[in-house]
Design an enzyme around this catalytic site. Structure first.
Site, PDB file in Angstrom:
ATOM      1  N   ASP A  77       0.798  -1.231   0.000  1.00 28.70           N
ATOM      2  CA  ASP A  77       0.000   0.000   0.000  1.00 28.70           C
ATOM      3  C   ASP A  77       0.828   1.276   0.000  1.00 28.70           C
ATOM      4  O   ASP A  77       1.985   1.299   0.403  1.00 28.70           O
ATOM      5  CB  ASP A  77      -0.963   0.013   1.203  1.00 28.70           C
ATOM      6  CG  ASP A  77      -0.239  -0.140   2.537  1.00 28.70           C
ATOM      7  OD1 ASP A  77       0.727  -0.919   2.613  1.00 28.70           O
ATOM      8  OD2 ASP A  77      -0.637   0.538   3.505  1.00 28.70           O
ATOM      9  N   GLU A 134      -0.789  -1.893   5.106  1.00 19.45           N
ATOM     10  CA  GLU A 134       0.113  -1.898   6.280  1.00 19.45           C
ATOM     11  C   GLU A 134       0.010  -0.586   7.045  1.00 19.45           C
ATOM     12  O   GLU A 134       0.175  -0.554   8.260  1.00 19.45           O
ATOM     13  CB  GLU A 134       1.566  -2.133   5.821  1.00 19.45           C
ATOM     14  CG  GLU A 134       2.546  -2.389   6.960  1.00 19.45           C
ATOM     15  CD  GLU A 134       2.889  -1.148   7.761  1.00 19.45           C
ATOM     16  OE1 GLU A 134       2.962  -1.233   9.000  1.00 19.45           O
ATOM     17  OE2 GLU A 134       3.067  -0.072   7.172  1.00 19.45           O
TER      18      GLU A 134
END
Ligand SMILES: [Zn+2]
Ligand SMILES: [Zn+2]
Length: 386
Positions: A77, A134
């Site tokens: 991400d 995350e």
């Protein structure tokens, strides 16, 4: 250390990393990224599982007859940051940016995956875990809640983070606690609004809030063991709009960091008590929404010693070091380490802006090093018993 086949493909993987960099996707929205990861793993012969944690991808490859299983994790991400690097491959999506180098982590693991699929130079099973979200949204936890280790049992798990302002290619390990637990706390103080000229007819939540901010400073200095690190930051204090109006409520937003579990509990208890009792002493009420975002990241000694010893063998003891201090950052790989033995380590990325900075960029110089290390680590962990 460097694997020649990986070095020979360096340009391709750097191009892929820059492609991901230009197309950042936020947590749980990594659709293009996970499509790409799944397609490549499938092309290379991995069994690909999709959908864990929404956009998570797991690629599995087995070779030989060994029964050991290793998990290696990369995060996919990006962050809600407006990129200011001015690079040719800068984010094409305004307000989203790969400012933590997860584009690099993803491609390092893909480069290793490519090589492992070709060489099959291991004896056992490799699970490559590409996780979503995350950055604060606990994608690792969600993959686990949806059955990650039940579907893909691992004897140990490993992950890496690129680390600016450490020499390029240095490997940094720490057995035990490496990163802090992170909590977000919202304190809402309710008073009674009124005219600024008539405080006697109101109950002022700003004064109660200001007092609360100061009282919170005493928790670390007066309650916590001086040998134990802890941080309480009031990052936001929102209340009121006009100079002559007493508002009805105030909101404080806190970031809280700790390492030891007992300290973690103590912080929650004290913050909750201080907020409630401070508000009460001013005639207000406080509600405390205390959210534990990530636990402390704790590396297991045996797996850390294993990874460290391998790095020493590959790059020398002066470039593969045990660090003395933990870092107040946090990381949701900590959830995986609560369930499985393993090690999370840092890979030096050289001078440059820190992670989460609008001018940060993953240093491509460490791509082949990280990828080669993953291959060595998987091969060694899954070495055929002599
Ligand atoms: Zn980050
Ligand atoms: Zn990160």
């Amino acid at each position: 250390m460097l694997i020649s086949e990986i070095v020979a493909e360096e340009n391709d993987f750097v191009a892929l990393r820059r492609q991901l960099h230009s197309r950042p996707e936020l947590g749980y929205e990594e659709h293009e990224t996970s499509d790409l990861v799944a397609r490549l793993l499938g092309d290379w012969g991995y069994t690909v599982h999709r959908g864990l944690g929404g956009t998570g991808v797991v690629g599995t490859l087995t070779a030989g007859t060994g029964t050991r299983r290793i998990g290696i994790r990369a995060d996919m991400d990006a962050l809600p940051i407006l990129e200011e690097t001015g690079l040719a491959y800068a984010s094409a999506v305004p307000g989203k940016m790969h400012a933590c180098g997860h584009d690099g982590h993803t491609v390092m693991l893909l480069a290793a995956a490519r090589h492992l699929a070709r060489s099959r130079s291991f004896d056992g099973t490799i699970h490559l875990i590409f996780q979503p979200a995350e950055e604060g949204l606990a994608g690792a936890r969600r993959m686990m809640d949806e059955g990650l280790f039940r579907l893909f049992p691992c004897d140990a798990v490993f992950a890496v983070h690129n680390w600016p302002n450490r020499p390029v290619g240095d490997f940094l390990f720490r057995p035990g606690v490496l990163m802090s637990a992170a909590d977000n706390v919202t304190i809402t103080i309710e008073g009674k609004g009124g005219h600024g000229a008539h405080p006697e007819m109101a109950v002022d939540p700003i004064v109660a809030g200001a007092s609360t901010v100061m009282a919170l400073q005493t928790i670390v200095s007066r309650n916590i063991d001086p040998q134990e690190p802890a941080v309480i930051t009031v990052g936001a204090f929102q209340s009121g709009q006009a100079s002559n109006v007493i508002p009805g409520a105030a909101t404080l937003r806190l970031s809280v960091r700790s390492f030891a579990e007992a300290v973690h509990d103590q912080l929650q208890d004290r913050i909750t008590a201080v907020a409630r009792l401070q508000a009460e002493s001013y005639g207000c009420t406080a509600t405390v929404d205390y959210r534990r975002i990530y636990p402390a990241l704790v590396n297991t000694p045996e797996e850390t010693a294993f990874a460290h010893a391998l790095a020493v063998e590959l790059v020398g003891a002066d470039r593969a070091r045990i660090v003395a201090r933990s870092t107040p950052g946090s990381e949701d790989f900590a959830f995986m380490l609560q369930e499985k033995p393993g090690c999370y380590f840092l890979l030096g990325a050289g001078d440059g802006p820190m992670l989460h900075h609008a001018r940060f960029d993953f240093n491509d110089a460490i791509l082949t090093r990280g990828a080669s290390f993953w291959v060595h680590l998987a091969e060694r962990y899954l070495a055929k018993a002599a």
